[in-house]
Design a protein around this motif. Sequence first.
Motif, PDB file in Angstrom:
ATOM      1  N   SER A  74      -9.548   7.914   5.374  1.00 41.42           N
ATOM      2  CA  SER A  74      -9.660   6.916   6.586  1.00 41.42           C
ATOM      3  C   SER A  74     -10.735   5.971   5.951  1.00 41.42           C
ATOM      4  N   ASN A  75     -11.389   6.032   4.667  1.00 35.32           N
ATOM      5  CA  ASN A  75     -12.290   5.282   4.312  1.00 35.32           C
ATOM      6  C   ASN A  75     -12.395   5.215   2.980  1.00 35.32           C
ATOM      7  N   ILE A  76     -12.179   4.142   2.294  1.00 34.43           N
ATOM      8  CA  ILE A  76     -12.062   3.928   0.737  1.00 34.43           C
ATOM      9  C   ILE A  76     -12.348   2.890   0.264  1.00 34.43           C
ATOM     10  N   GLU A  77     -13.206   2.722  -0.759  1.00 35.79           N
ATOM     11  CA  GLU A  77     -13.583   1.437  -1.435  1.00 35.79           C
ATOM     12  C   GLU A  77     -13.139   1.727  -2.927  1.00 35.79           C
TER      13      GLU A  77
ATOM     14  N   GLY B 235     -20.128  -3.171 -13.650  1.00 31.38           N
ATOM     15  CA  GLY B 235     -20.426  -1.848 -14.380  1.00 31.38           C
ATOM     16  C   GLY B 235     -19.014  -1.249 -14.569  1.00 31.38           C
ATOM     17  N   PRO B 236     -18.758   0.107 -14.885  1.00 30.65           N
ATOM     18  CA  PRO B 236     -17.609   0.521 -15.029  1.00 30.65           C
ATOM     19  C   PRO B 236     -16.911   0.849 -13.676  1.00 30.65           C
ATOM     20  N   ASP B 237     -15.578   0.970 -13.527  1.00 29.65           N
ATOM     21  CA  ASP B 237     -14.748   1.281 -12.473  1.00 29.65           C
ATOM     22  C   ASP B 237     -15.340   2.159 -11.639  1.00 29.65           C
ATOM     23  N   ILE B 238     -15.366   2.069 -10.301  1.00 32.25           N
ATOM     24  CA  ILE B 238     -15.764   2.964  -9.430  1.00 32.25           C
ATOM     25  C   ILE B 238     -14.843   3.122  -7.897  1.00 32.25           C
ATOM     26  N   ALA B 239     -14.983   4.335  -7.404  1.00 33.40           N
ATOM     27  CA  ALA B 239     -14.399   4.424  -6.136  1.00 33.40           C
ATOM     28  C   ALA B 239     -15.572   5.076  -5.294  1.00 33.40           C
TER      29      ALA B 239
ATOM     30  N   TYR C 211      -7.156   7.111  -6.201  1.00 36.77           N
ATOM     31  CA  TYR C 211      -7.321   6.255  -4.942  1.00 36.77           C
ATOM     32  C   TYR C 211      -6.563   5.062  -5.303  1.00 36.77           C
ATOM     33  N   ASP C 212      -6.289   4.585  -6.512  1.00 31.48           N
ATOM     34  CA  ASP C 212      -5.528   3.238  -6.627  1.00 31.48           C
ATOM     35  C   ASP C 212      -4.249   3.491  -6.323  1.00 31.48           C
TER      36      ASP C 212
END
Length: 279
Positions: A214-217, A228-232, A252-253
């Motif tokens: 329910s909560n993802i960035e 910076g480097p890719d993050i979740a 996540y993607d």
Amino acid sequence: MAKTESGAWFIRMMLRTGRDKVGKTQEQIARLVHVSPDTYRAYEAGRSSPHASIMENLAKACGYDAELAEYMVKAADARAEEWEALEANPRFNALYIALAERFYGEIFKFDALMIPGILQLQGYHYLVVRLAEPLANDDFIDGGWDFKESRIADIQARTDRPQMQFLIGETALIQLRMIDEELYQEQMAHLRRWAKKPGVLIRILRGPVLAQRSNIEIYHVGKSKLAGPDIAYSEIADSSWLIDDPKRIASYDGLRKILWKQAIRIEVYNDDDWRYRLA
């Protein structure tokens, strides 16, 4: 997170943004902390990272208060000594996300229950967020809005036009409408204004969502030269997590793509005949 390249990026961008804010040159900061200008330039360029023993002095020279200086010291400790990482520290993560919003090229935010913070009106924050944080005192609520305001200003000041996707659960809108119809209309108009900005896409997701989703960035480098480097990023009841493991970010993607396809563009949401057009 802090044991990897993400921690190094956090340190150097905190130094860079803080120094810019206090209006000092790299040479001036170097003199204040008794290192050579070349050494300090290497810190900001990411060619080397300062030891934790001088981090507090560096942070103060760049205008940071004791709290922020402490987080910069912890980040340096975690990188140099492999101490406990900072992935689950909510305040540290908030600072990292604020930097990511300023410098990453591709940003995705999904919240099934609340309107994402940087899209909120002040009225929404003081009414809905306060209801969602029943134990919070006035100082906490005021500080939360001040932090959001600074993040919004930083994003609006960007000239590189990042690609931003916002996915909002319809539950958030239904709840707002039940609480205050007038504020709902103001907030929806605000969302539609945001959707007209270059690079910004907003969609509404109907239907239930599992709590753990329910909560993802997600933050990707994109075309940014300073990211910076890719993050979740994700939140749970008593903590939050910054994730820079490529395999986990890929998962996540995958979820992001599925949810995004199921959602409705803000431009057509709340149109009486949208169901017929999509049928």
